[in-house]
Design a protein around this motif. Structure first.
Motif, PDB file in Angstrom:
ATOM      1  N   ARG A  75      -3.208  -0.943   5.526  1.00  0.00           N
ATOM      2  CA  ARG A  75      -2.632  -2.096   4.834  1.00  0.00           C
ATOM      3  C   ARG A  75      -3.041  -2.133   3.368  1.00  0.00           C
ATOM      4  NH1 ARG A  75      -0.768  -6.185   8.442  1.00  0.00           N
ATOM      5  NH2 ARG A  75      -0.966  -5.508  10.617  1.00  0.00           N
ATOM      6  N   VAL A  76      -4.278  -1.776   3.089  1.00  0.00           N
ATOM      7  CA  VAL A  76      -4.739  -1.713   1.704  1.00  0.00           C
ATOM      8  C   VAL A  76      -3.919  -0.692   0.920  1.00  0.00           C
ATOM      9  CG1 VAL A  76      -6.661  -0.944   0.249  1.00  0.00           C
ATOM     10  CG2 VAL A  76      -7.081  -2.555   2.099  1.00  0.00           C
ATOM     11  N   THR A  77      -3.640   0.448   1.542  1.00  0.00           N
ATOM     12  CA  THR A  77      -2.833   1.475   0.875  1.00  0.00           C
ATOM     13  C   THR A  77      -1.445   0.942   0.543  1.00  0.00           C
ATOM     14  OG1 THR A  77      -4.044   3.216   2.036  1.00  0.00           O
ATOM     15  CG2 THR A  77      -1.910   3.810   1.103  1.00  0.00           C
ATOM     16  N   GLN A  78      -0.839   0.205   1.474  1.00  0.00           N
ATOM     17  CA  GLN A  78       0.466  -0.405   1.223  1.00  0.00           C
ATOM     18  C   GLN A  78       0.371  -1.424   0.084  1.00  0.00           C
ATOM     19  OE1 GLN A  78       1.417  -2.088   5.027  1.00  0.00           O
ATOM     20  NE2 GLN A  78       2.148  -0.158   5.900  1.00  0.00           N
ATOM     21  N   ALA A  79      -0.716  -2.201   0.071  1.00  0.00           N
ATOM     22  CA  ALA A  79      -0.875  -3.229  -0.952  1.00  0.00           C
ATOM     23  C   ALA A  79      -1.035  -2.621  -2.340  1.00  0.00           C
ATOM     24  CB  ALA A  79      -2.077  -4.106  -0.613  1.00  0.00           C
ATOM     25  N   LEU A  91      -4.785  -8.921  -3.741  1.00  0.00           N
ATOM     26  CA  LEU A  91      -3.814  -7.841  -3.656  1.00  0.00           C
ATOM     27  C   LEU A  91      -3.123  -7.816  -2.295  1.00  0.00           C
ATOM     28  CD1 LEU A  91      -2.507  -5.405  -4.969  1.00  0.00           C
ATOM     29  CD2 LEU A  91      -4.451  -4.023  -4.237  1.00  0.00           C
ATOM     30  N   LEU A  92      -3.889  -7.944  -1.218  1.00  0.00           N
ATOM     31  CA  LEU A  92      -3.280  -7.922   0.111  1.00  0.00           C
ATOM     32  C   LEU A  92      -2.334  -9.099   0.310  1.00  0.00           C
ATOM     33  CD1 LEU A  92      -5.393  -5.670   0.857  1.00  0.00           C
ATOM     34  CD2 LEU A  92      -5.426  -6.698   3.124  1.00  0.00           C
ATOM     35  N   GLU A  93      -2.734 -10.284  -0.159  1.00  0.00           N
ATOM     36  CA  GLU A  93      -1.884 -11.454   0.000  1.00  0.00           C
ATOM     37  C   GLU A  93      -0.633 -11.334  -0.860  1.00  0.00           C
ATOM     38  OE1 GLU A  93      -4.230 -14.921  -0.699  1.00  0.00           O
ATOM     39  OE2 GLU A  93      -5.348 -14.715   1.189  1.00  0.00           O
ATOM     40  N   ALA A  94      -0.780 -10.831  -2.077  1.00  0.00           N
ATOM     41  CA  ALA A  94       0.373 -10.691  -2.966  1.00  0.00           C
ATOM     42  C   ALA A  94       1.393  -9.721  -2.389  1.00  0.00           C
ATOM     43  CB  ALA A  94      -0.084 -10.208  -4.340  1.00  0.00           C
ATOM     44  N   ALA A  95       0.918  -8.658  -1.773  1.00  0.00           N
ATOM     45  CA  ALA A  95       1.816  -7.645  -1.216  1.00  0.00           C
ATOM     46  C   ALA A  95       2.343  -8.013   0.159  1.00  0.00           C
ATOM     47  CB  ALA A  95       1.083  -6.309  -1.137  1.00  0.00           C
ATOM     48  N   GLY A  96       1.785  -9.065   0.755  1.00  0.00           N
ATOM     49  CA  GLY A  96       2.179  -9.427   2.109  1.00  0.00           C
ATOM     50  C   GLY A  96       1.636  -8.478   3.159  1.00  0.00           C
ATOM     51  N   ALA A  97       0.622  -7.690   2.786  1.00  0.00           N
ATOM     52  CA  ALA A  97       0.077  -6.695   3.705  1.00  0.00           C
ATOM     53  C   ALA A  97      -0.878  -7.300   4.726  1.00  0.00           C
ATOM     54  CB  ALA A  97      -0.644  -5.597   2.919  1.00  0.00           C
ATOM     55  N   ASP A  98      -1.166  -8.582   4.591  1.00  0.00           N
ATOM     56  CA  ASP A  98      -2.058  -9.239   5.551  1.00  0.00           C
ATOM     57  C   ASP A  98      -1.287 -10.010   6.624  1.00  0.00           C
ATOM     58  OD1 ASP A  98      -1.048 -11.159   3.832  1.00  0.00           O
ATOM     59  OD2 ASP A  98      -2.937 -12.267   3.657  1.00  0.00           O
ATOM     60  N   ARG A  99       0.021  -9.789   6.730  1.00  0.00           N
ATOM     61  CA  ARG A  99       0.833 -10.500   7.713  1.00  0.00           C
ATOM     62  C   ARG A  99       0.801  -9.783   9.069  1.00  0.00           C
ATOM     63  NH1 ARG A  99       5.983 -10.970   3.623  1.00  0.00           N
ATOM     64  NH2 ARG A  99       5.042 -12.396   2.118  1.00  0.00           N
ATOM     65  N   ASP A 100       0.966 -10.569  10.133  1.00  0.00           N
ATOM     66  CA  ASP A 100       1.061 -10.034  11.498  1.00  0.00           C
ATOM     67  C   ASP A 100      -0.125  -9.151  11.852  1.00  0.00           C
ATOM     68  OD1 ASP A 100       3.593 -11.272  11.824  1.00  0.00           O
ATOM     69  OD2 ASP A 100       4.533  -9.602  10.761  1.00  0.00           O
ATOM     70  N   LEU A 101      -1.292  -9.602  11.495  1.00  0.00           N
ATOM     71  CA  LEU A 101      -2.509  -8.855  11.811  1.00  0.00           C
ATOM     72  C   LEU A 101      -2.832  -8.953  13.303  1.00  0.00           C
ATOM     73  CD1 LEU A 101      -4.686  -9.988   8.801  1.00  0.00           C
ATOM     74  CD2 LEU A 101      -4.288  -7.597   9.402  1.00  0.00           C
ATOM     75  N   PRO A 102      -3.239  -7.855  13.934  1.00  0.00           N
ATOM     76  CA  PRO A 102      -3.671  -7.915  15.325  1.00  0.00           C
ATOM     77  C   PRO A 102      -5.117  -8.359  15.475  1.00  0.00           C
ATOM     78  CG  PRO A 102      -3.683  -5.652  14.577  1.00  0.00           C
ATOM     79  CD  PRO A 102      -3.130  -6.474  13.437  1.00  0.00           C
ATOM     80  N   TYR A 103      -5.750  -8.706  14.382  1.00  0.00           N
ATOM     81  CA  TYR A 103      -7.127  -9.196  14.334  1.00  0.00           C
ATOM     82  C   TYR A 103      -7.209 -10.140  13.146  1.00  0.00           C
ATOM     83  CZ  TYR A 103      -7.034  -5.481  10.895  1.00  0.00           C
ATOM     84  OH  TYR A 103      -6.663  -4.680   9.840  1.00  0.00           O
ATOM     85  N   ARG A 104      -8.313 -10.863  13.027  1.00  0.00           N
ATOM     86  CA  ARG A 104      -8.480 -11.789  11.911  1.00  0.00           C
ATOM     87  C   ARG A 104      -9.345 -11.152  10.839  1.00  0.00           C
ATOM     88  NH1 ARG A 104     -11.725 -16.506  10.309  1.00  0.00           N
ATOM     89  NH2 ARG A 104     -13.297 -15.998  11.865  1.00  0.00           N
ATOM     90  N   ILE A 105      -8.959 -11.319   9.578  1.00  0.00           N
ATOM     91  CA  ILE A 105      -9.810 -10.906   8.465  1.00  0.00           C
ATOM     92  C   ILE A 105     -10.581 -12.115   7.962  1.00  0.00           C
ATOM     93  CG2 ILE A 105      -9.890 -10.048   6.098  1.00  0.00           C
ATOM     94  CD1 ILE A 105      -7.466  -8.372   6.648  1.00  0.00           C
ATOM     95  N   ARG A 106     -11.878 -11.992   7.908  1.00  0.00           N
ATOM     96  CA  ARG A 106     -12.727 -13.021   7.296  1.00  0.00           C
ATOM     97  C   ARG A 106     -13.296 -12.438   6.011  1.00  0.00           C
ATOM     98  NH1 ARG A 106     -18.259 -14.429   8.342  1.00  0.00           N
ATOM     99  NH2 ARG A 106     -18.206 -13.358  10.359  1.00  0.00           N
ATOM    100  N   TRP A 107     -12.903 -13.028   4.874  1.00  0.00           N
ATOM    101  CA  TRP A 107     -13.322 -12.529   3.570  1.00  0.00           C
ATOM    102  C   TRP A 107     -14.638 -13.163   3.148  1.00  0.00           C
ATOM    103  CZ3 TRP A 107     -10.580  -8.660   1.286  1.00  0.00           C
ATOM    104  CH2 TRP A 107      -9.266  -8.457   1.706  1.00  0.00           C
ATOM    105  N   THR A 108     -15.504 -12.380   2.519  1.00  0.00           N
ATOM    106  CA  THR A 108     -16.711 -12.902   1.882  1.00  0.00           C
ATOM    107  C   THR A 108     -16.742 -12.382   0.449  1.00  0.00           C
ATOM    108  OG1 THR A 108     -18.099 -11.057   2.615  1.00  0.00           O
ATOM    109  CG2 THR A 108     -17.967 -12.969   4.060  1.00  0.00           C
ATOM    110  N   GLU A 109     -17.284 -13.169  -0.443  1.00  0.00           N
ATOM    111  CA  GLU A 109     -17.175 -12.895  -1.873  1.00  0.00           C
ATOM    112  C   GLU A 109     -18.530 -12.525  -2.477  1.00  0.00           C
ATOM    113  OE1 GLU A 109     -15.461 -12.560  -5.652  1.00  0.00           O
ATOM    114  OE2 GLU A 109     -14.516 -12.744  -3.685  1.00  0.00           O
TER     115      GLU A 109
END
Length: 321
Positions: A239-243, A49-67
């Motif tokens: 960002r999640v809310t925007q997504a 969802l975040l990638e589809a919405a582009g809400a993960d762009r220009d982050l001031p930190y890195r997101i590391r996803w775990t599944e």
């Protein structure tokens, strides 16, 4: 209510399942870097969802996803400090919190359509068509999951009459295999597993949580992240809310990306999108009041003892996006 014991201690089993599901095995390490937010996901839905919405762009930190494949191991990883935040239904969250894990709900994802995304499903050709038909049957679910909560509410409300069903605690993969093999009568589960069973295995839904469960989900964080990564958490929830707003306006586009990233069939991905895309909001005191019944259900079943006031399970201080 008859419960089948798991062969290993609960916390050990849940942690091992979580490690395998996340692909971390013995490499799980505490998440301390201030410039990184470690986010737990289920079936890749939040990341997609975040990638589809582009809400993960220009982050001031890195997101590391775990599944993870379910909320229970996700919450164990949160409690162990292996991840900073992740989404979980109200049932597994309050079960984990009530069991003493150092986690709190920090942001609300209210349901679309109440608790109907949680349901008891049966295999194709099953003669069971209503809640009363589940009496005395073997039903799989995850211990402390929203599927478990649904069964407790059905039993406590009398919708499933005596004798109580025999609840077998299994992971989603194990439950699916057992249902297909005919060694179970039913499976109390959640999305996307409900839609997978109904749309692709030709099973049917017996009863869902509409009118029985609040159906809330939460972005949960551990105490360490709430203390040391508040700015990152607030930004991530914004960002999640925007997504989610983008996803609500572009359901088919989101479903296409979700299917591509997770391997879900297209029709299942669309069903999941339609049921789960909501509007995240900050917490307020009304949520705790609503969730008192959830905690009470676990207490009545003897599954949670000694937990404090439900108010202390929620952190309402993160800034509104």
């Amino acid at each position: 209510m008859k419960l089948t014991r798991q062969p290993f201690p609960l916390l050990t089993t849940m942690f091992l399942v979580g490690a395998v599901a996340a692909g971390l095995s013995c490499r799980i390490a505490p998440a301390h870097a201030e410039d990184e937010l470690v986010v737990a996901d289920q079936k890749g839905q939040q990341k997609a969802l975040l990638e589809a919405a582009g809400a993960d762009r220009d982050l001031p930190y890195r997101i590391r996803w775990t599944e993870f494949e379910a909320a229970a191991p996700l919450l164990q990883a949160l409690g162990a400090g292996a991840v900073d935040t992740g989404i979980a239904g109200d049932g597994p969250f309050l079960f984990a919190w009530g069991s003493g894990l150092p986690v709190k709900a920090a942001f609300l994802l209210p349901p679309r359509g109440g608790g109907r995304s949680t349901a008891v499903v049966v295999a194709a050709g099953s003669p069971i068509h209503d809640a009363a038909g589940l009496s005395g049957k073997r039903i799989a679910t995850g211990r402390g999951s929203i599927g478990h909560l649904l069964l407790l509410r059905l039993i406590q409300s009398g919708a499933i009459p005596p004798p109580a069903p025999r609840i077998v605690f299994l992971t989603p993969a194990q439950a699916k295999a057992a249902l297909d093999a005919g060694t179970l009568d039913a499976w109390s589960t959640w999305e996307p597993y409900v839609s997978l069973e109904v749309l692709h295995a030709h099973g049917h839904e017996v009863v869902n949580g509409g009118g029985l469960l609040p159906g809330n989900s939460f972005f949960v964080a551990n105490d360490a992240a709430l203390g040391g990564k508040r700015a990152q958490l607030a930004d991530f929830y914004r960002r999640v809310t925007q997504a989610y707003a983008w996803g609500h306006a572009h359901l088919s586009d989101y479903a296409t990306i979700l299917a591509r990233q997770t391997g879900l069939p297209g029709d299942v991905a669309l069903a999941v999108a339609e049921k789960l895309i909501a509007a995240p909001v900050p917490l307020d005191h009304h949520v705790a009041e609503q969730e008192q019944a959830t905690l009470d259900s676990y207490r009545k079943a003897g599954l949670v003892q000694g937990a404090g006031s439900v108010d202390s399970a929620f952190d309402e201080t993160l800034a509104s996006p």
